[in-house]
Motif scaffolding. Sequence first.
Motif, short mmCIF file in Angstrom:
data_model
loop_
_atom_site.label_atom_id
_atom_site.label_comp_id
_atom_site.label_asym_id
_atom_site.label_seq_id
_atom_site.Cartn_x
_atom_site.Cartn_y
_atom_site.Cartn_z
N PRO A 90 0.83 -1.21 0.00
CA PRO A 90 0.00 0.00 0.00
C PRO A 90 0.87 1.26 0.00
O PRO A 90 1.99 1.25 0.48
CB PRO A 90 -0.80 -0.10 1.28
N PHE A 91 0.32 2.33 -0.53
CA PHE A 91 1.00 3.62 -0.50
C PHE A 91 -0.04 4.73 -0.48
O PHE A 91 -1.19 4.52 -0.81
CB PHE A 91 1.96 3.78 -1.69
N VAL A 92 0.39 5.91 -0.06
CA VAL A 92 -0.49 7.06 0.07
C VAL A 92 -0.07 8.11 -0.94
O VAL A 92 1.11 8.39 -1.11
CB VAL A 92 -0.43 7.65 1.51
N VAL A 93 -1.05 8.69 -1.62
CA VAL A 93 -0.82 9.77 -2.57
C VAL A 93 -1.65 10.96 -2.10
O VAL A 93 -2.85 10.83 -1.88
CB VAL A 93 -1.25 9.37 -4.00
N THR A 94 -1.02 12.10 -1.94
CA THR A 94 -1.73 13.32 -1.54
C THR A 94 -1.93 14.19 -2.77
O THR A 94 -0.98 14.53 -3.47
CB THR A 94 -0.93 14.09 -0.48
N LEU A 95 -3.19 14.52 -3.04
CA LEU A 95 -3.53 15.34 -4.19
C LEU A 95 -4.25 16.60 -3.75
O LEU A 95 -5.05 16.57 -2.83
CB LEU A 95 -4.43 14.57 -5.15
N ASP A 96 -3.97 17.69 -4.43
CA ASP A 96 -4.72 18.93 -4.23
C ASP A 96 -5.80 19.02 -5.30
O ASP A 96 -5.82 18.26 -6.26
CB ASP A 96 -3.79 20.14 -4.31
N GLU A 97 -6.69 19.96 -5.13
CA GLU A 97 -7.80 20.14 -6.06
C GLU A 97 -7.28 20.24 -7.50
O GLU A 97 -6.32 20.97 -7.79
CB GLU A 97 -8.57 21.41 -5.72
N THR B 130 -8.86 3.75 -1.52
CA THR B 130 -9.64 4.32 -0.41
C THR B 130 -9.09 5.69 -0.02
O THR B 130 -7.94 6.01 -0.30
CB THR B 130 -9.59 3.41 0.84
N SER B 131 -9.93 6.47 0.63
CA SER B 131 -9.47 7.73 1.20
C SER B 131 -8.92 7.44 2.60
O SER B 131 -9.17 6.39 3.17
CB SER B 131 -10.61 8.74 1.27
N THR B 132 -8.17 8.37 3.12
CA THR B 132 -7.63 8.20 4.47
C THR B 132 -8.42 9.07 5.43
O THR B 132 -9.10 10.02 5.02
CB THR B 132 -6.15 8.62 4.52
#
Length: 71
Positions: free
Chosen positions: A1-8, A28-30
């Motif tokens: 698993p990994f997390v990606v942070t996105l802005d608008e 999924t969202s965190t």
Amino acid sequence: PFVVTLDEGECYQVLASGNSDLTGTLVTSTPQSGNCRPFSVFSGASCANVPASCASACDHLFEQNIPVSQW
């Protein structure tokens, strides 16, 4: 698993390697995302032969996936 942070307005693309696919991948969202950060997931193929016997040309097939809760 990994997390990606996105802005608008940002997007993130994940590609399967070789002849693999990402069928069954869970996105999924965190908890840090909160309720006010909806996102969409799209899937598809860049060169789909439909029907498979028509290998001389191909089409892009993409669609927005619906949440599992809406199945």
